[in-house]
Design a protein around this motif. Sequence first.
Motif, PDB file in Angstrom:
ATOM      1  N   HIS A  48       2.329   0.955  -1.077  1.00 28.70           N
ATOM      2  CA  HIS A  48       2.999  -0.451  -0.588  1.00 28.70           C
ATOM      3  C   HIS A  48       4.429   0.431  -0.195  1.00 28.70           C
ATOM      4  O   HIS A  48       5.143   0.606  -0.512  1.00 28.70           O
ATOM      5  CB  HIS A  48       2.895  -1.220  -1.150  1.00 28.70           C
ATOM      6  N   ARG A  93       1.673  -4.092   9.025  1.00 31.90           N
ATOM      7  CA  ARG A  93       1.087  -5.097   7.716  1.00 31.90           C
ATOM      8  C   ARG A  93       0.688  -6.437   8.154  1.00 31.90           C
ATOM      9  O   ARG A  93       0.274  -7.371   8.161  1.00 31.90           O
ATOM     10  CB  ARG A  93       2.009  -5.265   6.896  1.00 31.90           C
ATOM     11  N   ASP A 112       1.680  -0.544  -5.736  1.00 32.32           N
ATOM     12  CA  ASP A 112       2.522  -1.517  -5.504  1.00 32.32           C
ATOM     13  C   ASP A 112       4.279  -1.990  -6.161  1.00 32.32           C
ATOM     14  O   ASP A 112       4.235  -2.379  -7.451  1.00 32.32           O
ATOM     15  CB  ASP A 112       1.600  -3.234  -5.856  1.00 32.32           C
TER      16      ASP A 112
END
Length: 231
Positions: A48, A93, A112
Amino acid sequence: MTQPEKLIPLPDTVSFELAASIALQGLTADFLAHDLGRDQPGATVFVHGLTGGVGQILAQMLTADGINVIGVTGNEAKRQLALQQGAKQVFLRSTDWVAQAQNGAPITTVYDGVGSTLAASLNIVQSRGKVVFFGMAAGDPAPVDPMAMLSSSKSLLTGDLWDYLSDHSARLKRSWRLFSYFQAGKINLTPAQKFDLSAGRAAYERLLSEHTGKIILTIGNKSSDVVRTAD
């Protein structure tokens, strides 16, 4: 008074600016990759925030270790930067990135640091895979159901950098391993922007923009006077 055992010597090839830019987030990336993730060459992992402070270093470190990196970022400019830095596939995203990730190669590990995406991270990682959770940049995660994880043999790992920088030997070993990636040209970052300490307001305004590199405050524009960095 400075405690000598807390100091990290710099190789001649690592400038003060680079050290200031990579110290905290680079060492974070190092323990995430080598202590928690421990991914094998050829594996596919999901990161991420590929162009964030930790993300840029982590993604390139994993790529240098022979690991296939995919991930998600916020806009097309950041997507292109992540691809230039070696990511195999980068989703936006604003799209259905969860479905896109699930339709690709099995993902062995998800890194993450967003927090609010933890449930999605657990969804996209493969059976017997793991999610490495290291931050809450976008808010606290929803509660995790351990029974759901048990049924698919998924693991959730987390840790704190300061627990790994436990003594002088660990600090030296980890910092020099981090430096080695940069010395070998395996990690390249967006150039930092320098501001004199007197221009702190302008630096802060730049910090709040879409800037993807580091911001360094200096005193008298001397590289040896780097006092702070920020994303």
